[in-house]
Design an enzyme around this catalytic site. Structure first.
Site, PDB file in Angstrom:
ATOM      1  N   SER A 138       0.860  -1.181   0.000  1.00 53.99           N
ATOM      2  CA  SER A 138       0.000   0.000   0.000  1.00 53.99           C
ATOM      3  C   SER A 138       0.892   1.226   0.000  1.00 53.99           C
ATOM      4  O   SER A 138       1.994   1.213   0.564  1.00 53.99           O
ATOM      5  CB  SER A 138      -0.891   0.012   1.244  1.00 53.99           C
ATOM      6  N   TYR A 151      -1.699  -0.720  10.343  1.00 54.74           N
ATOM      7  CA  TYR A 151      -1.760  -0.996   8.910  1.00 54.74           C
ATOM      8  C   TYR A 151      -0.480  -0.548   8.208  1.00 54.74           C
ATOM      9  O   TYR A 151       0.109  -1.299   7.409  1.00 54.74           O
ATOM     10  CB  TYR A 151      -2.968  -0.283   8.315  1.00 54.74           C
TER      11      TYR A 151
END
Length: 249
Positions: A138, A151
């Site tokens: 990501s 995350y």
């Protein structure tokens, strides 16, 4: 035994994983679609057609991972590609002071340890085929919103894991990482009812929000022989957002 190249895609029931599976099947791969949601995964595989096979997979469970790789070996006798896409995709948005250890650990177990387990058990098959691995990270590995520590840590860890593994497994296996930005993975019905705004698209230097097909195209390239000189690298697929300076005026 399969005459087609075989790729295992995790988290393939929907979103980016489904888009990757769809693209690879269209490119002539046999795609093993692994997902915790076996029922939805089977429906997704049926939509793609006979070159896709659904299988139940819990990337956090080493026994589940081992079983899936054993089934791939028995059914196909080969594995040419692995796409580690399965993840808890919600960044969280919870202050680190209130983040429970079990919540933190859930992100690590799924997003990072899951990729480790798949690579660990897939490597013998991949080495035999001189295959390739693509990890789906990501853009949050490089930039953040507040309260997304768990995350972001997993995606940053996945980038480091990628280049370390590439050095360990070369020249037999290539390993690369794609860092998607904003990808609209909502179901088509939701997109029709709640379309993105012109401002959503315009803020991207390329002029649009990404789609799963954008990530699938880069994945297909990195798995292919055309990318034979590329390993250990991280690729941003974010419409240019990580290169854009944004200051409040």
């Amino acid at each position: 035994m399969s005459e087609l190249p075989v790729c295992l895609v995790t988290g393939a029931a929907r979103g980016i994983g489904y888009g990757i599976a769809q693209r690879l099947a269209g490119d002539g791969w046999h795609v093993i679609m692994g997902d915790l949601d076996e029922a939805e995964c089977r429906t997704a595989a049926e939509r793609i057609g006979p070159q896709a096979t659904a299988i139940a997979l819990n990337v956090r469970d080493e026994c589940s991972v081992e079983q899936v790789l054993d089934e791939v070996q028995q059914a196909h006798g080969r594995l040419d590609g692995l796409v580690n896409n399965a993840a808890i995709s919600d960044p969280g948005h919870q202050p680190v002071e209130t983040l429970r250890l079990d919540q933190w650990q859930a992100y690590l177990d799924t997003n990072l340890t899951g990729a480790f387990l798949l690579c660990k058990h897939a490597l013998p098959l991949l080495r035999a085929q001189r295959g390739a691995i693509v990890n789906i990270g990501s853009s949050r590995a490089w930039q953040s919103e507040p309260h997304t520590e768990a995350y972001a840590a997993t995606k940053g860890g996945l980038e480091a894991f990628t280049h370390a593994l590439a050095i360990s497994t070369g020249p037999q296996v290539r390993v690369n990482c794609i860092h998607p930005g904003w990808i609209d993975t909502r179901p088509p019905a939701t997109q029709r009812v709640e379309p993105l705004t012109a401002a959503d698209h315009a803020q991207h230097p390329v002029g649009k929000v990404g789609t799963p097909a954008d990530i699938a195209a880069l994945t297909a390239f990195l798995l292919s022989a055309e990318a034979g000189f590329i390993t250990g690298q991280s690729w941003a697929a974010d419409g240019g957002m990580t290169r854009r300076m944004i200051y409040a005026e």
